[in-house]
Scaffold this motif. Structure first.
Motif, PDB file in Angstrom:
ATOM      1  N   ARG A 171      46.035  45.025  46.489  1.00 18.30           N
ATOM      2  CA  ARG A 171      44.927  44.631  45.627  1.00 18.30           C
ATOM      3  C   ARG A 171      45.008  43.977  44.609  1.00 18.30           C
ATOM      4  NH1 ARG A 171      42.372  49.653  45.773  1.00 18.30           N
ATOM      5  NH2 ARG A 171      43.344  50.057  43.431  1.00 18.30           N
ATOM      6  N   ARG A 172      45.990  44.134  43.599  1.00 16.87           N
ATOM      7  CA  ARG A 172      46.242  43.369  42.630  1.00 16.87           C
ATOM      8  C   ARG A 172      46.856  42.069  42.512  1.00 16.87           C
ATOM      9  NH1 ARG A 172      48.024  48.639  40.806  1.00 16.87           N
ATOM     10  NH2 ARG A 172      50.211  47.912  41.401  1.00 16.87           N
ATOM     11  N   ALA A 222      45.019  38.379  41.717  1.00 19.22           N
ATOM     12  CA  ALA A 222      45.644  37.717  41.086  1.00 19.22           C
ATOM     13  C   ALA A 222      45.603  36.254  41.644  1.00 19.22           C
ATOM     14  CB  ALA A 222      47.176  38.134  40.700  1.00 19.22           C
ATOM     15  N   ALA A 223      46.030  36.362  43.013  1.00 23.00           N
ATOM     16  CA  ALA A 223      45.867  35.013  43.819  1.00 23.00           C
ATOM     17  C   ALA A 223      44.549  34.359  43.582  1.00 23.00           C
ATOM     18  CB  ALA A 223      46.431  35.117  45.180  1.00 23.00           C
ATOM     19  N   ALA A 224      43.405  35.114  43.775  1.00 20.64           N
ATOM     20  CA  ALA A 224      42.141  34.662  43.779  1.00 20.64           C
ATOM     21  C   ALA A 224      41.406  34.136  42.488  1.00 20.64           C
ATOM     22  CB  ALA A 224      41.302  35.614  44.375  1.00 20.64           C
ATOM     23  N   GLN A 225      41.943  34.916  41.488  1.00 22.17           N
ATOM     24  CA  GLN A 225      41.755  34.465  40.098  1.00 22.17           C
ATOM     25  C   GLN A 225      42.337  33.195  39.459  1.00 22.17           C
ATOM     26  OE1 GLN A 225      39.884  36.803  38.020  1.00 22.17           O
ATOM     27  NE2 GLN A 225      39.621  35.047  36.836  1.00 22.17           N
ATOM     28  N   ASP A 226      43.495  32.816  40.120  1.00 23.74           N
ATOM     29  CA  ASP A 226      43.966  31.650  39.817  1.00 23.74           C
ATOM     30  C   ASP A 226      43.544  30.445  40.493  1.00 23.74           C
ATOM     31  OD1 ASP A 226      46.051  32.871  38.707  1.00 23.74           O
ATOM     32  OD2 ASP A 226      47.378  32.743  40.184  1.00 23.74           O
ATOM     33  N   HIS A 245      48.123  32.626  51.342  1.00 24.22           N
ATOM     34  CA  HIS A 245      49.630  32.011  50.865  1.00 24.22           C
ATOM     35  C   HIS A 245      50.052  33.061  50.123  1.00 24.22           C
ATOM     36  CE1 HIS A 245      52.426  29.458  49.587  1.00 24.22           C
ATOM     37  NE2 HIS A 245      52.389  29.791  48.376  1.00 24.22           N
ATOM     38  N   ARG A 246      49.616  33.903  49.491  1.00 22.07           N
ATOM     39  CA  ARG A 246      49.928  35.141  48.889  1.00 22.07           C
ATOM     40  C   ARG A 246      50.672  36.316  49.813  1.00 22.07           C
ATOM     41  NH1 ARG A 246      49.859  36.785  43.329  1.00 22.07           N
ATOM     42  NH2 ARG A 246      49.910  34.577  43.014  1.00 22.07           N
TER      43      ARG A 246
END
Length: 78
Positions: free
Chosen positions: A7-8, A12-16, A56-57
């Motif tokens: 989840r983290r 983090a990938a989406a927040q970027d 991608h993540r």
């Protein structure tokens, strides 16, 4: 990989992604629900960008089973 770690990492990938103000990720089985809040009024391409970043993540993390991704974008001022 634990669910909280997944989840983290996905959050983090989406927040970027440019234009994303807040992210909430829910993991249930092999499903990921990514809820994104943005201040952009015209956010037509944002769901695809967020989904691509998450995919991608996931490729980097290589979870044991494939994950289905549902991305929801909501406009919110302030």
């Amino acid at each position: 990989l634990t669910r909280p770690a997944l989840r983290r990492a996905v959050a983090a990938a989406a927040q970027d992604v440019s234009g994303v103000d807040h992210v909430h990720v829910a993991v249930r089985g092999n499903r990921l629900r990514v809820h994104v809040r943005t201040g952009m009024r015209d956010s037509h391409g944002l769901p695809a960008e967020v989904t691509s970043a998450v995919e991608h993540r996931l490729e980097e993390l290589a979870p044991l089973r494939s994950m289905r991704i549902a991305t929801h974008v909501r406009y919110a001022e302030g």
